[in-house]
Design a protein around this motif. Sequence first.
Motif, short mmCIF file in Angstrom:
data_model
loop_
_atom_site.label_atom_id
_atom_site.label_comp_id
_atom_site.label_asym_id
_atom_site.label_seq_id
_atom_site.Cartn_x
_atom_site.Cartn_y
_atom_site.Cartn_z
N ILE A 5 1.17 -1.72 0.02
CA ILE A 5 -0.14 0.32 0.21
C ILE A 5 0.65 1.58 0.18
N ASP A 6 0.28 2.06 -0.90
CA ASP A 6 1.08 3.36 -0.94
C ASP A 6 1.30 4.72 -0.25
N THR A 7 1.05 4.13 1.06
CA THR A 7 0.56 5.42 1.80
C THR A 7 1.09 5.63 3.77
N VAL A 25 4.37 -1.64 2.65
CA VAL A 25 3.86 -0.51 2.64
C VAL A 25 4.87 0.59 1.84
N THR A 26 5.26 1.57 1.44
CA THR A 26 5.63 2.45 0.44
C THR A 26 5.14 3.57 0.89
N THR A 27 6.13 4.25 1.29
CA THR A 27 5.78 6.29 1.81
C THR A 27 6.71 6.84 1.22
N ASN A 28 6.51 7.78 1.59
CA ASN A 28 7.67 9.14 0.72
C ASN A 28 7.11 10.64 1.83
N PRO A 29 7.99 11.84 1.86
CA PRO A 29 7.63 12.83 2.46
C PRO A 29 6.64 13.21 1.85
N MET A 83 15.28 1.57 3.33
CA MET A 83 15.90 2.77 2.70
C MET A 83 15.33 3.09 1.01
N LYS A 84 14.47 4.30 0.86
CA LYS A 84 13.73 4.91 -0.04
C LYS A 84 15.55 5.36 -0.72
N VAL A 85 16.29 4.86 -1.38
CA VAL A 85 17.51 6.25 -2.19
C VAL A 85 16.50 7.06 -3.04
N PRO A 129 9.69 2.01 -11.22
CA PRO A 129 9.75 2.62 -11.75
C PRO A 129 8.75 3.78 -11.23
N PHE A 130 8.03 4.88 -11.77
CA PHE A 130 6.99 5.64 -11.04
C PHE A 130 6.11 5.32 -12.27
N VAL A 131 5.07 4.71 -12.84
CA VAL A 131 4.44 4.56 -13.84
C VAL A 131 3.33 6.32 -14.09
N GLY A 132 2.72 6.88 -13.10
CA GLY A 132 1.81 7.65 -12.88
C GLY A 132 2.76 9.19 -13.13
N ARG A 133 3.72 9.02 -12.90
CA ARG A 133 4.08 10.63 -13.21
C ARG A 133 4.49 10.48 -14.73
N LEU A 134 5.34 9.52 -15.31
CA LEU A 134 5.61 9.18 -16.77
C LEU A 134 3.95 9.50 -16.96
N VAL A 163 6.22 -1.40 -9.08
CA VAL A 163 5.21 -0.45 -9.91
C VAL A 163 4.65 0.55 -8.80
N ALA A 164 5.08 1.63 -9.04
CA ALA A 164 4.68 2.74 -8.37
C ALA A 164 4.09 3.82 -9.20
N SER A 165 3.90 4.74 -8.12
CA SER A 165 2.74 6.36 -8.55
C SER A 165 1.72 5.57 -9.48
N ILE A 166 0.80 4.53 -9.07
CA ILE A 166 -0.06 4.33 -9.97
C ILE A 166 -1.49 4.79 -10.08
N ARG A 167 -2.10 5.18 -10.77
CA ARG A 167 -3.20 6.34 -10.38
C ARG A 167 -4.53 5.13 -10.56
N ASN A 168 -4.33 3.53 -11.09
CA ASN A 168 -5.63 3.59 -11.49
C ASN A 168 -5.54 1.80 -11.58
N ALA A 183 3.25 -4.44 -6.68
CA ALA A 183 2.22 -3.50 -7.35
C ALA A 183 2.28 -2.09 -5.76
N THR A 184 2.91 -1.04 -5.96
CA THR A 184 2.55 -0.32 -4.42
C THR A 184 1.63 0.39 -4.95
N ILE A 185 0.31 0.57 -3.40
CA ILE A 185 -1.45 0.80 -4.64
C ILE A 185 -1.98 1.83 -3.81
C1 E4P Z 1 5.82 5.39 -3.70
O1 E4P Z 1 6.95 4.45 -4.11
C2 E4P Z 1 6.05 6.03 -5.14
O2 E4P Z 1 6.67 7.42 -3.60
C3 E4P Z 1 4.69 7.24 -5.15
O3 E4P Z 1 4.21 5.26 -5.57
C4 E4P Z 1 4.49 7.91 -5.98
O4 E4P Z 1 3.27 7.91 -6.25
P1 E4P Z 1 3.16 9.78 -6.46
O5 E4P Z 1 3.38 10.20 -7.84
O6 E4P Z 1 1.74 9.27 -6.89
O7 E4P Z 1 3.39 10.68 -5.61
#
Ligand code: E4P
Length: 216
Positions: A5-7, A25-29, A83-85, A129-134, A163-168, A183-185
């Motif tokens: 889960i991405d939260t 779990v994945t988090t970011n700032p 650690m997320k680098v 890889p950040f798919v949604g941002r692409l 697979v990160a930055s999932i939108r749907n 997949a981190t959702i």
């Molecule tokens: C997860 O590791 C990423 O930080 C996250 O999926 C980024 O998602 P966003 O592009 O919706 O901010």
Amino acid sequence: MKLFIDTANPAAIKDMMELGVLDGVTTNPTLVSRENRPFMEVMLEIAKLVEGRPVNIELVTEGVDNMVKEAKEYAQLADNFVMKVPMSKDGLVVVNRLAVEGIQTNVTLTFSPAQALLASKAGANYVSPFVGRLDDISHYGMELVGQIVNIFDNYAIDTEVIVASIRNPLHVLEAAMMGADIATIPPKVVEQLTEHPLTHIGIEKFKEDYKKIPKK
Ligand code: E4P
């Protein structure tokens, strides 16, 4: 495929855990800032909540030595912290040094297959890889996932693809079809994945028809 889960929201994490489908779990700032509580207080609550499963915590210092120090401090606090680098030359040095120490890393903000290949060679346990941002900039984000999975398969690389930055829900489906490891959702997409209009219509119809059955 594993599902993270991405939260940074403990209630959302609990909800997904109750479904019995949570692997990490994945988090970011940005996500932690939404909780409006001290960073480490939130992260430690999550680490305890999902004990035994990886919790990705983002390194926020700059420079190799600072990042390595930060990572070592985090590693002392919870044994499930990964650690997320952020991807960069310095980031690769950090990954390499932490790998020697046995500290797990996830190279984040990955936008090309070459970055993912370097991350794996440096010793990353995960690459994101950040798919949604692409997609947001009119590139086909899932193509990147396919390329990374293909390269890792070619050389039996054991770095796991998140697979990160999932939108749907389609991102999740395609991730599974392509053989991504994880997949981190975001919570909203977890909800969407459980639903289908025909399921809803079917449940209503069965309820209606049940009422028509004679009692005796
Ligand atoms: C997860 O590791 C990423 O930080 C996250 O999926 C980024 O998602 P966003 O592009 O919706 O901010």
